[in-house]
Scaffold this motif. Structure first.
Motif, PDB file in Angstrom:
ATOM      1  N   ALA A   1      33.704  27.592  15.900  1.00  0.00           N
ATOM      2  CA  ALA A   1      33.320  28.595  14.906  1.00  0.00           C
ATOM      3  C   ALA A   1      33.963  29.921  15.269  1.00  0.00           C
ATOM      4  O   ALA A   1      34.218  30.184  16.447  1.00  0.00           O
ATOM      5  CB  ALA A   1      31.806  28.746  14.853  1.00  0.00           C
ATOM      6  N   THR A   2      34.237  30.722  14.252  1.00  0.00           N
ATOM      7  CA  THR A   2      34.781  32.055  14.480  1.00  0.00           C
ATOM      8  C   THR A   2      34.023  33.071  13.638  1.00  0.00           C
ATOM      9  O   THR A   2      33.407  32.725  12.622  1.00  0.00           O
ATOM     10  CB  THR A   2      36.276  32.136  14.125  1.00  0.00           C
ATOM     11  N   ILE A   3      34.112  34.322  14.055  1.00  0.00           N
ATOM     12  CA  ILE A   3      33.480  35.393  13.305  1.00  0.00           C
ATOM     13  C   ILE A   3      34.313  36.653  13.446  1.00  0.00           C
ATOM     14  O   ILE A   3      34.836  36.953  14.508  1.00  0.00           O
ATOM     15  CB  ILE A   3      32.022  35.616  13.787  1.00  0.00           C
ATOM     16  N   ARG A   4      34.438  37.367  12.335  1.00  0.00           N
ATOM     17  CA  ARG A   4      35.194  38.604  12.337  1.00  0.00           C
ATOM     18  C   ARG A   4      34.235  39.777  12.526  1.00  0.00           C
ATOM     19  O   ARG A   4      33.033  39.637  12.327  1.00  0.00           O
ATOM     20  CB  ARG A   4      35.965  38.742  11.014  1.00  0.00           C
TER      21      ARG A   4
ATOM     22  N   SER B   1      32.343  37.988   8.703  1.00  0.00           N
ATOM     23  CA  SER B   1      32.912  36.829   8.030  1.00  0.00           C
ATOM     24  C   SER B   1      33.071  35.687   9.028  1.00  0.00           C
ATOM     25  O   SER B   1      33.602  35.887  10.115  1.00  0.00           O
ATOM     26  CB  SER B   1      34.258  37.199   7.431  1.00  0.00           C
ATOM     27  N   THR B   2      32.615  34.489   8.637  1.00  0.00           N
ATOM     28  CA  THR B   2      32.601  33.375   9.578  1.00  0.00           C
ATOM     29  C   THR B   2      33.374  32.170   9.071  1.00  0.00           C
ATOM     30  O   THR B   2      33.624  32.020   7.874  1.00  0.00           O
ATOM     31  CB  THR B   2      31.162  32.920   9.873  1.00  0.00           C
ATOM     32  N   SER B   3      33.723  31.305   9.997  1.00  0.00           N
ATOM     33  CA  SER B   3      34.266  29.993   9.669  1.00  0.00           C
ATOM     34  C   SER B   3      33.676  28.992  10.654  1.00  0.00           C
ATOM     35  O   SER B   3      33.427  29.328  11.809  1.00  0.00           O
ATOM     36  CB  SER B   3      35.790  29.978   9.722  1.00  0.00           C
ATOM     37  N   ILE B   4      33.435  27.766  10.166  1.00  0.00           N
ATOM     38  CA  ILE B   4      32.789  26.732  10.964  1.00  0.00           C
ATOM     39  C   ILE B   4      33.607  25.457  10.868  1.00  0.00           C
ATOM     40  O   ILE B   4      34.061  25.076   9.785  1.00  0.00           O
ATOM     41  CB  ILE B   4      31.361  26.440  10.443  1.00  0.00           C
ATOM     42  N   ALA B   5      33.772  24.787  11.991  1.00  0.00           N
ATOM     43  CA  ALA B   5      34.495  23.516  11.993  1.00  0.00           C
ATOM     44  C   ALA B   5      33.698  22.457  11.238  1.00  0.00           C
ATOM     45  O   ALA B   5      32.462  22.448  11.269  1.00  0.00           O
ATOM     46  CB  ALA B   5      34.738  23.061  13.429  1.00  0.00           C
ATOM     47  N   ASP B   6      34.405  21.558  10.578  1.00  0.00           N
ATOM     48  CA  ASP B   6      33.743  20.502   9.807  1.00  0.00           C
ATOM     49  C   ASP B   6      32.814  19.657  10.675  1.00  0.00           C
ATOM     50  O   ASP B   6      31.767  19.206  10.215  1.00  0.00           O
ATOM     51  CB  ASP B   6      34.801  19.595   9.166  1.00  0.00           C
TER      52      ASP B   6
ATOM     53  N   CYS C   1      40.429  35.188  11.134  1.00  0.00           N
ATOM     54  CA  CYS C   1      40.189  34.811  12.531  1.00  0.00           C
ATOM     55  C   CYS C   1      40.425  33.301  12.617  1.00  0.00           C
ATOM     56  O   CYS C   1      39.568  32.508  12.242  1.00  0.00           O
ATOM     57  CB  CYS C   1      38.769  35.166  12.966  1.00  0.00           C
ATOM     58  N   LEU C   2      41.600  32.946  13.091  1.00  0.00           N
ATOM     59  CA  LEU C   2      41.996  31.542  13.087  1.00  0.00           C
ATOM     60  C   LEU C   2      41.228  30.738  14.121  1.00  0.00           C
ATOM     61  O   LEU C   2      40.882  31.239  15.194  1.00  0.00           O
ATOM     62  CB  LEU C   2      43.491  31.429  13.346  1.00  0.00           C
TER      63      LEU C   2
END
Length: 124
Positions: free
Chosen positions: A46-49, A53-58, A104-105
């Motif tokens: 997971a990443t966060i800016r 703003s976030t992103s989560i792996a499947d 945020c890759l």
């Protein structure tokens, strides 16, 4: 220079929850959690800016949540419904640079600073 210190790992039964924390010593633009199991490559979780703003792996979508407390310079990873395949060393990562259009890759090569890691072991 950013110094990162993780905590909160440990052992848990399948279905249980753990929360990881990472305290950063300085400003960060992107932060992320990565994990590496024995014999496997390091993978993004997971990443966060800085703006939240976030992103989560499947692989952890719907089970893990990334968050941050900017006032305390602390990053969190709430891990629910743990599975044995979540067993790995978990690393906190950070970078201060604005790149890739501000995204945020979820790639280890994107991050310049790393913590020492905290072990998570999930038994069935």
């Amino acid at each position: 220079q950013v110094h990162l210190v993780e905590s909160g790992g440990g052992s848990a039964q399948a279905g249980a929850s753990l929360r990881l924390s990472c305290v950063a010593s300085g400003y960060t633009f992107c932060m992320g959690w990565f994990r590496q199991a024995p014999g496997k490559e390091r993978e993004g979780v997971a990443t966060i800016r800085v703006d939240g703003s976030t992103s989560i792996a499947d692989s952890v979508m719907g089970r893990f949540t990334i968050s941050q407390d900017n006032a305390k310079s602390t990053l969190f990873l709430q891990m629910n419904s743990l599975k044995p395949e979540d067993t790995a060393m978990y690393y906190c990562a950070a970078d201060q640079r604005w790149r890739s259009g501000g995204a945020c890759l979820m790639s280890a090569n994107f991050y310049n600073y790393w913590g020492q890691g905290t072990q998570v072991t999930v038994s069935s």
